[in-house]
Write an enzyme that holds these catalytic residues in place. Structure first.
Site, mmCIF file in Angstrom:
data_model
loop_
_atom_site.group_PDB
_atom_site.id
_atom_site.type_symbol
_atom_site.label_atom_id
_atom_site.label_comp_id
_atom_site.label_asym_id
_atom_site.label_seq_id
_atom_site.Cartn_x
_atom_site.Cartn_y
_atom_site.Cartn_z
ATOM 1 N N GLY A 32 -31.141 -27.398 -19.452
ATOM 2 C CA GLY A 32 -31.871 -28.404 -20.248
ATOM 3 C C GLY A 32 -33.346 -28.058 -20.333
ATOM 4 C CG ASP A 36 -39.654 -35.872 -21.202
ATOM 5 O OD1 ASP A 36 -40.712 -35.795 -21.837
ATOM 6 O OD2 ASP A 36 -39.514 -36.579 -20.175
ATOM 7 C CG LEU A 37 -37.108 -33.563 -15.391
ATOM 8 C CD1 LEU A 37 -37.997 -34.689 -14.892
ATOM 9 C CD2 LEU A 37 -35.760 -33.637 -14.684
ATOM 10 C CE LYS A 166 -34.881 -42.099 -12.614
ATOM 11 N NZ LYS A 166 -35.729 -43.233 -12.596
ATOM 12 C CE LYS A 200 -44.148 -41.483 -7.313
ATOM 13 N NZ LYS A 200 -44.846 -40.692 -8.328
ATOM 14 C CG HIS A 258 -37.440 -44.219 -8.128
ATOM 15 N ND1 HIS A 258 -37.083 -42.936 -7.807
ATOM 16 C CD2 HIS A 258 -37.613 -44.240 -9.470
ATOM 17 C CE1 HIS A 258 -37.041 -42.211 -8.926
ATOM 18 N NE2 HIS A 258 -37.352 -42.981 -9.939
ATOM 19 C CE LYS A 358 -48.987 -45.178 -13.976
ATOM 20 N NZ LYS A 358 -47.577 -44.883 -13.896
HETATM 21 P P1 NDP Z 1 -33.538 -34.820 -22.451
HETATM 22 O O1 NDP Z 1 -32.914 -35.903 -23.244
HETATM 23 O O2 NDP Z 1 -34.868 -34.304 -22.873
HETATM 24 O O3 NDP Z 1 -32.456 -33.662 -22.374
HETATM 25 C C1 NDP Z 1 -32.686 -32.400 -21.766
HETATM 26 C C2 NDP Z 1 -32.006 -31.335 -22.597
HETATM 27 O O4 NDP Z 1 -30.599 -31.521 -22.520
HETATM 28 C C3 NDP Z 1 -32.359 -31.411 -24.062
HETATM 29 O O5 NDP Z 1 -33.514 -30.693 -24.345
HETATM 30 C C4 NDP Z 1 -31.141 -30.805 -24.704
HETATM 31 O O6 NDP Z 1 -31.290 -29.400 -24.708
HETATM 32 C C5 NDP Z 1 -30.018 -31.136 -23.765
HETATM 33 N N1 NDP Z 1 -29.261 -32.290 -24.302
HETATM 34 C C6 NDP Z 1 -29.729 -33.497 -24.667
HETATM 35 N N2 NDP Z 1 -28.732 -34.293 -25.093
HETATM 36 C C7 NDP Z 1 -27.609 -33.566 -24.985
HETATM 37 C C8 NDP Z 1 -26.250 -33.845 -25.252
HETATM 38 N N3 NDP Z 1 -25.850 -35.018 -25.721
HETATM 39 N N4 NDP Z 1 -25.350 -32.879 -25.002
HETATM 40 C C9 NDP Z 1 -25.728 -31.700 -24.520
HETATM 41 N N5 NDP Z 1 -27.022 -31.385 -24.259
HETATM 42 C C10 NDP Z 1 -27.938 -32.305 -24.475
HETATM 43 O O7 NDP Z 1 -33.571 -35.306 -20.952
HETATM 44 P P2 NDP Z 1 -34.751 -35.295 -19.912
HETATM 45 O O8 NDP Z 1 -35.350 -33.950 -19.856
HETATM 46 O O9 NDP Z 1 -35.628 -36.451 -20.163
HETATM 47 O O10 NDP Z 1 -33.986 -35.624 -18.553
HETATM 48 C C11 NDP Z 1 -33.067 -34.719 -17.971
HETATM 49 C C12 NDP Z 1 -32.371 -35.395 -16.800
HETATM 50 O O11 NDP Z 1 -33.337 -35.784 -15.850
HETATM 51 C C13 NDP Z 1 -31.642 -36.680 -17.202
HETATM 52 O O12 NDP Z 1 -30.475 -36.799 -16.445
HETATM 53 C C14 NDP Z 1 -32.605 -37.780 -16.824
HETATM 54 O O13 NDP Z 1 -31.958 -38.962 -16.496
HETATM 55 C C15 NDP Z 1 -33.293 -37.180 -15.621
HETATM 56 N N6 NDP Z 1 -34.655 -37.666 -15.402
HETATM 57 C C16 NDP Z 1 -35.612 -37.482 -16.361
HETATM 58 C C17 NDP Z 1 -36.900 -37.901 -16.148
HETATM 59 C C18 NDP Z 1 -37.977 -37.674 -17.157
HETATM 60 O O14 NDP Z 1 -39.136 -38.018 -16.884
HETATM 61 N N7 NDP Z 1 -37.688 -37.128 -18.326
HETATM 62 C C19 NDP Z 1 -37.285 -38.573 -14.885
HETATM 63 C C20 NDP Z 1 -36.211 -38.692 -13.946
HETATM 64 C C21 NDP Z 1 -34.952 -38.255 -14.216
HETATM 65 P P3 NDP Z 1 -30.546 -28.452 -25.762
HETATM 66 O O15 NDP Z 1 -30.130 -29.285 -26.925
HETATM 67 O O16 NDP Z 1 -31.564 -27.430 -26.102
HETATM 68 O O17 NDP Z 1 -29.401 -27.920 -24.983
#
Ligand code: NDP
Length: 507
Positions: A32, A36-37, A166, A200, A258, A358
């Protein structure tokens, strides 16, 4: 507003034990990587660990995702997101695109990391970080092991580990099923269930504060404490995570992970030593001692709410949220820990989005002074101003405050509350490494103290599942509040019914 007395700090020299433990060689694979993460947290933290030489030169990163990119495109994306990033780090960043379900993509990944392993001398040590939607955690792990990218049992030298974000499950059954699925492929010592709050400094300080000082433990119990409050207030709404949040809600997003971790750190007994198993054993005793909620009287223990039009538009008007959505954006909970230390003492947990501030903090509110000799001296009408309150400020302010009573100069019969305060930023300057850097480092080191253990995840879901199930019925017990306010009025009535009140920054 209380007066604040800043402590005149002397920074004492730190001992040898304060040197950062440096990690060994490792290849870090992010599933992934386009998301975002990965872009906002993981890559900046990896770059920081590399720049500070906490990870060695024998190190590389591979991003894996479906988005078609070459190494150069991926690096350019990172450059845009992280201006000023060092090229030495970027030169070690690579990319493989593929499908999470496709065996061929795993064969390509395997070939790439084996090639990089010999280039960078990472000695077959790999971490696979699953920064993808939770529905993919099980499949990706199965594919990694099934295609020989990861090997079960590799938890020491060499190591193959996964980091899982998570939410870990969405109720008791799904969490148990995910644990069993993962443990069919890997040993538990290879599974790192992330809770980035544990990275943290302000959170890690809770145990140090409690157990490295001698003055707090004697008063850390139901004899001296009136109640405990854990507060996570956010000004933000759902931002760009509407789809995820609407399907999850704040109880799953905050309380199950958390906030239960914060609760366990405040409530646990002293571990026999400061290592992962001893600390997690004591946390588990807390989770096992939380009294179950009587669903017939749920309103005695829980309030849930959702923001409506106010300073910002209503939750139901946010892009990507349904007009009839019944997802909670606010909750309060009153929990009791049924053990000798805490029996009868309420732990109030409160969290909300689109509130007026916040603030993440934990307040230990002590019982009123019983001598009574200054009873008629007090200038404060507010009962909470007369109590001693110890507050751990987790974010954005970072530190500890102790409220106490003092004599007002010159006026014989007048007392006033004062705060004794220390602040991490004042004392140590700019923010330290950051929570994700801390958990990534510990995963490379193989230390699971900052990660959830299987039993903790399952116990907390077991406690919450009946509550979540009760609220599956739309509108049941939903209290609306204006976006940008303090939350629903019912939350105030909820705590006042117990003769208590919310402690807030600036009270
Ligand atoms: P995203 O929604 O940005 O997804 C990450 C990547 O996964 C995307 O860039 C995409 O990459 C791929 N993706 C998204 N949707 C799908 C789908 N339906 N099927 C297959 N691939 C998919 O998620 P985040 O980066 O925000 O979060 C990732 C994980 O971390 C999640 O489980 C989230 O709950 C957890 N998390 C996130 C936080 C945050 O701040 N963002 C904080 C804490 C936990 P591509 O299409 O290029 O394969």
């Amino acid at each position: 507003m209380n007066k604040v007395v800043r402590m005149d700090f002397q920074k004492f020299p730190v001992g040898m034990s304060c040197e950062i433990t440096r990690a060994g060689s490792c290849g870090f694979v992010i599933f992934g990587a386009s998301g975002d993460l990965a872009q906002r947290k993981l890559l900046p933290s990896l770059s920081l660990l590399f720049d500070k030489k906490i990870v060695p030169k024998n190190f590389f990163v591979v991003g894996f995702a479906r988005t078609k990119m070459e190494d150069s495109d991926f690096r350019e994306k990172i450059r845009k997101n992280m201006p000023g990033i060092h090229e030495d780090f970027l030169s070690r960043v690579h990319y493989v695109y593929g499908d999470y379900e496709d065996d061929g993509s795993y064969a390509a990944l395997k070939m790439k990391i084996e090639e990089l392993d010999s280039v960078y001398g990472t000695e077959n040590n790999f971490i696979f970080c699953l920064a993808v939607p939770p529905a993919l955690y099980g499949d990706i792990t199965g594919k990694l092991v099934g295609n020989g990218v990861m090997k079960k049992g590799f938890s020491g030298k060499p190591f193959h580990r996964i980091m899982i974000e998570k939410p870990f499950g969405r109720d008791y059954r799904s969490a148990v099923a995910l644990n069993e699925h993962l443990l069919g492929y890997l040993d538990d010592s290879q599974i790192f269930r992330v809770d980035h709050y544990l990275g943290k400094d302000t959170v890690q300080n809770i145990l140090v504060f409690r157990f490295a000082n001698s003055i707090f433990e004697p008063v850390w119990n139901s004899k001296c404490v009136e109640y405990v409050q854990i507060n996570v207030s956010e000004e933000l709404g759902v931002e760009n995570r509407a789809g995820y949040f609407d399907n999850t809600g704040l109880i799953r997003d905050m309380l199950q992970n958390h906030m239960f971790q914060l609760l366990s750190l405040v409530a646990m007994e002293a571990p026999s030593s400061y290592d992962a198993e001893s600390v997690r054993n004591e946390k588990q005793k807390v989770f096992d001692s939380i009294a179950p909620v009587d669903i017939d009287r749920i309103e005695d223990c829980f309030v849930r709410g959702q923001y409506t039009d106010g300073k910002y538009p209503a939750y139901r008007k946010e892009p990507g949220i349904g007009a009839m959505s019944c997802t909670e954006t606010f909750f309060t909970a009153k929990l009791f820990i049924d053990n000798d230390r805490w029996r009868g003492i309420p732990f109030y947990l409160k969290a909300g989005k689109r509130l007026d501030r916040k603030e993440t903090s934990i307040s230990i509110v002590f019982k009123n002074n019983t001598t009574g000799i200054f009873g008629d001296f007090n200038i404060s009408d507010l009962e909470k101003h007369t109590r001693n309150i110890l507050t751990f400020k987790i974010q954005p302010e970072q530190g500890v405050t102790l409220r106490f009573q003092a004599k007002v100069p010159g006026l014989k019969r007048c007392l006033a509350p004062l705060n004794l305060e220390f602040d991490y930023i004042d004392l140590y300057g700019a923010e330290a490494a950051g929570d994700y850097a801390s958990v990534i480092l510990d995963c490379i080191l193989g230390d699971q103290m900052l990660f959830w253990r299987r039993d903790g995840i399952e116990s907390t879901w077991k406690f919450l599942t009946p509550v979540l199930k009760y609220w599956e019925t739309c509108e049941r017990g939903m209290h609306f509040y204006p976006a940008g306010s303090r939350g629903p009025e019912e939350a105030d009535r909820f705590i006042e019914r117990n003769g208590h009140s919310w402690i807030e920054e600036g009270d």
